[in-house]
Design a protein around this motif. Structure first.
Motif, PDB file in Angstrom:
ATOM      1  N   ARG A   1       0.834  -1.194   0.000  1.00 53.90           N
ATOM      2  CA  ARG A   1       0.000   0.000   0.000  1.00 53.90           C
ATOM      3  C   ARG A   1       0.872   1.248   0.000  1.00 53.90           C
ATOM      4  O   ARG A   1       1.826   1.321   0.764  1.00 53.90           O
ATOM      5  CB  ARG A   1      -0.917   0.001   1.220  1.00 53.90           C
ATOM      6  CG  ARG A   1      -2.036  -1.015   1.116  1.00 53.90           C
ATOM      7  CD  ARG A   1      -2.817  -1.148   2.419  1.00 53.90           C
ATOM      8  NE  ARG A   1      -4.064  -1.876   2.209  1.00 53.90           N
ATOM      9  CZ  ARG A   1      -4.159  -3.200   2.146  1.00 53.90           C
ATOM     10  NH1 ARG A   1      -3.076  -3.941   2.276  1.00 53.90           N
ATOM     11  NH2 ARG A   1      -5.313  -3.776   1.935  1.00 53.90           N
ATOM     12  N   MET A   2       0.539   2.202  -0.859  1.00 57.25           N
ATOM     13  CA  MET A   2       1.191   3.506  -0.823  1.00 57.25           C
ATOM     14  C   MET A   2       0.295   4.420  -0.003  1.00 57.25           C
ATOM     15  O   MET A   2      -0.878   4.631  -0.329  1.00 57.25           O
ATOM     16  CB  MET A   2       1.398   4.078  -2.226  1.00 57.25           C
ATOM     17  CG  MET A   2       2.129   5.412  -2.207  1.00 57.25           C
ATOM     18  SD  MET A   2       2.565   6.000  -3.852  1.00 57.25           S
ATOM     19  CE  MET A   2       3.879   4.880  -4.271  1.00 57.25           C
ATOM     20  N   VAL A   3       0.839   4.929   1.084  1.00 58.12           N
ATOM     21  CA  VAL A   3       0.062   5.689   2.055  1.00 58.12           C
ATOM     22  C   VAL A   3       0.496   7.157   2.034  1.00 58.12           C
ATOM     23  O   VAL A   3       1.691   7.455   2.022  1.00 58.12           O
ATOM     24  CB  VAL A   3       0.269   5.112   3.475  1.00 58.12           C
ATOM     25  CG1 VAL A   3      -0.565   5.866   4.494  1.00 58.12           C
ATOM     26  CG2 VAL A   3      -0.051   3.624   3.494  1.00 58.12           C
ATOM     27  N   THR A   4      -0.488   8.060   2.032  1.00 56.76           N
ATOM     28  CA  THR A   4      -0.210   9.493   2.099  1.00 56.76           C
ATOM     29  C   THR A   4      -0.856  10.081   3.339  1.00 56.76           C
ATOM     30  O   THR A   4      -2.054   9.897   3.575  1.00 56.76           O
ATOM     31  CB  THR A   4      -0.752  10.221   0.849  1.00 56.76           C
ATOM     32  OG1 THR A   4      -0.180   9.639  -0.325  1.00 56.76           O
ATOM     33  CG2 THR A   4      -0.402  11.701   0.896  1.00 56.76           C
ATOM     34  N   LEU A   5      -0.049  10.767   4.150  1.00 54.96           N
ATOM     35  CA  LEU A   5      -0.529  11.435   5.359  1.00 54.96           C
ATOM     36  C   LEU A   5      -0.220  12.928   5.260  1.00 54.96           C
ATOM     37  O   LEU A   5       0.764  13.322   4.634  1.00 54.96           O
ATOM     38  CB  LEU A   5       0.160  10.858   6.603  1.00 54.96           C
ATOM     39  CG  LEU A   5      -0.032   9.359   6.867  1.00 54.96           C
ATOM     40  CD1 LEU A   5       0.898   8.899   7.987  1.00 54.96           C
ATOM     41  CD2 LEU A   5      -1.464   9.058   7.241  1.00 54.96           C
TER      42      LEU A   5
END
Length: 200
Positions: A113-117
């Motif tokens: 998963r590519m996660v953006t915060l």
């Protein structure tokens, strides 16, 4: 390095998860350590010790919350199996808000998963312990889903038909490749030696 104020608009990374090689950090396994003498500091190589995936992620989120400017983004990749629940198994931080998660399947069981915060709150150093205590929603259960990925992949592979036979073939190929490289090095060294003798 200015640690007292935010520095970065974005942080993009691929943290180590122990699939190819385990993460390590500077430090000694011994309880009592000896100081490095001044005359040895110029070529001293620091000792390292294992760095648990749960700690890698907790430190990544905390460092990002501390050093990102307001509305700055942290983007990272995290491997996961099918049973991974984004709402409870992703590491979180009080100062960071989840913006997006993109899933890429790599096999029937495993994906990443590519996660953006996004940073939405100011970071207070005095609350660091509190921040770190909340990173994993379900504690060790959530952290475990991101840890020991290599072992879990091997366990799943062993359940597949003809695993032992295929593993033996791969082992033979690796051994043959090592032997071929050693032989090539010996031939190269011999050729250099002969050339050196002729020039003399």
């Amino acid at each position: 390095y200015r640690s007292h104020e935010p520095l970065y608009d974005s942080i993009i990374c691929d943290p180590p998860y122990g699939i190819r090689a385990g993460a390590r950090k500077t430090g000694s396994r011994r309880e009592e350590t000896r100081p490095v003498l001044d005359e040895h500091r110029h070529d001293h190589i620091a000792q390292t010790k294992p760095y648990a995936v749960s700690d890698v992620m907790a430190d990544l989120l905390d460092m990002s919350a501390r050093t990102l400017v307001m509305n700055g983004r942290l983007v990272y990749i995290i491997p996961s199996f099918k049973e991974f629940d984004v709402t409870t198994d992703l590491p979180i931080h009080d100062c960071l808000e989840l913006v997006h998660v993109c899933y890429q399947p790599l096999s029937a069981e495993l994906g990443r998963r590519m996660v953006t915060l996004k940073k939405v709150q100011e970071y207070y150093p005095s609350k660091r312990t509190e921040y770190l205590s909340k990173v994993w929603v379900n504690g060790a259960e959530s952290a475990e889903k991101c840890a020991n990925i290599r072992d879990k992949i091997l366990e799943a592979a062993k359940l597949k038909p003809r695993y032992e036979e295929k593993a033996a073939i791969r082992k033979q190929k690796r051994k043959a490749n090592r032997e071929a490289k050693k032989k090539a090095k010996r031939v190269e060294a011999s050729a250099k030696s002969e050339l050196s003798d002729r020039t003399e």
